[in-house]
Scaffold this motif. Structure first.
Motif, PDB file in Angstrom:
ATOM      1  N   LYS A   4      -3.874 -41.274   0.942  1.00  0.00           N
ATOM      2  CA  LYS A   4      -4.040 -41.410  -0.551  1.00  0.00           C
ATOM      3  C   LYS A   4      -2.895 -41.067  -1.661  1.00  0.00           C
ATOM      4  O   LYS A   4      -2.560 -39.962  -1.151  1.00  0.00           O
ATOM      5  N   THR A  63      -1.427 -40.202  -5.097  1.00  0.00           N
ATOM      6  CA  THR A  63      -1.917 -39.739  -6.412  1.00  0.00           C
ATOM      7  C   THR A  63      -0.794 -39.646  -7.628  1.00  0.00           C
ATOM      8  O   THR A  63       0.369 -39.624  -7.213  1.00  0.00           O
ATOM      9  N   ASN A  64      -1.342 -39.407  -8.790  1.00  0.00           N
ATOM     10  CA  ASN A  64      -0.132 -39.263  -9.784  1.00  0.00           C
ATOM     11  C   ASN A  64       0.741 -38.236  -9.605  1.00  0.00           C
ATOM     12  O   ASN A  64       1.749 -38.071 -10.255  1.00  0.00           O
ATOM     13  N   LEU A 121      -3.160 -45.356  -9.102  1.00  0.00           N
ATOM     14  CA  LEU A 121      -3.597 -44.926  -8.029  1.00  0.00           C
ATOM     15  C   LEU A 121      -3.520 -45.975  -7.146  1.00  0.00           C
ATOM     16  O   LEU A 121      -3.838 -46.976  -7.213  1.00  0.00           O
ATOM     17  N   LEU A 124      -9.543 -42.963 -11.257  1.00  0.00           N
ATOM     18  CA  LEU A 124     -10.145 -42.303 -10.110  1.00  0.00           C
ATOM     19  C   LEU A 124     -11.467 -42.601  -9.766  1.00  0.00           C
ATOM     20  O   LEU A 124     -11.829 -42.464  -8.572  1.00  0.00           O
ATOM     21  N   GLU A 167     -12.294 -44.033  -6.363  1.00  0.00           N
ATOM     22  CA  GLU A 167     -11.980 -43.269  -5.082  1.00  0.00           C
ATOM     23  C   GLU A 167     -12.960 -43.320  -4.036  1.00  0.00           C
ATOM     24  O   GLU A 167     -12.713 -43.647  -2.605  1.00  0.00           O
TER      25      GLU A 167
END
Length: 109
Positions: free
Chosen positions: A3, A5-6, A22, A42, A45
Motif C-alpha cells: 500500500k 500512502t500520501n 492513494l 482512504l 482501503e
C-alpha cells in the motif's frame, strides 16, 4: 498488501490545485475510486484489500478533501477534469470501472 500512502508523496498538479491520491496497488484492471462529499480516498482501503489479486485500486482525494488542495472553485466539471488529470498523470488510458460513494456527481466521461 503493498500500500502506498500520501506519506510517500503521492501528489500531482491538477487543473487548478494540487491533488493527492492513494495507489493501493494490486494486479490487473485499474479501478478508480471517487469518494463522496466530506470524505477522502482512504474510504476505498477495505475494498482494495479484497480485490488486490484481481484489480489495482487508485483513490483520489477530490478537490478540497483529504490531503488535496482547497481550490477557489468546486464546479462539477472540475471534478471530472481532476479525475482525468490523475489518469493522465499515471499514464492510465482505461479503467475497468469507477466507483464512488456519496454525494458528488459520478464520473460521466
Amino acid at each position: 498488501m503493498k500500500k502506498k500512502t500520501n506519506e510517500k508523496g503521492l501528489f500531482f498538479d491538477g487543473p487548478d490545485t494540487r491533488l493527492s491520491y492513494l495507489d493501493f496497488g494490486g494486479e490487473g484492471t485499474t479501478i478508480l475510486a471517487l469518494h463522496g462529499h466530506m470524505n477522502e480516498g482512504l474510504f476505498a482501503e477495505g475494498l482494495a484489500e479484497h480485490i488486490q489479486e484481481a484489480c489495482r485500486m487508485i483513490a483520489l482525494d477530490q478537490r478540497g478533501h483529504g490531503e488535496s488542495g482547497r481550490p477557489s472553485s468546486y464546479e462539477n466539471d472540475l471534478y471530472v477534469e481532476d479525475a482525468i488529470a490523475l489518469l493522465n498523470h499515471l499514464n492510465i488510458e482505461k479503467v475497468g470501472a469507477s466507483i464512488r460513494r456519496g454525494g458528488h456527481p459520478p464520473l460521466t466521461t
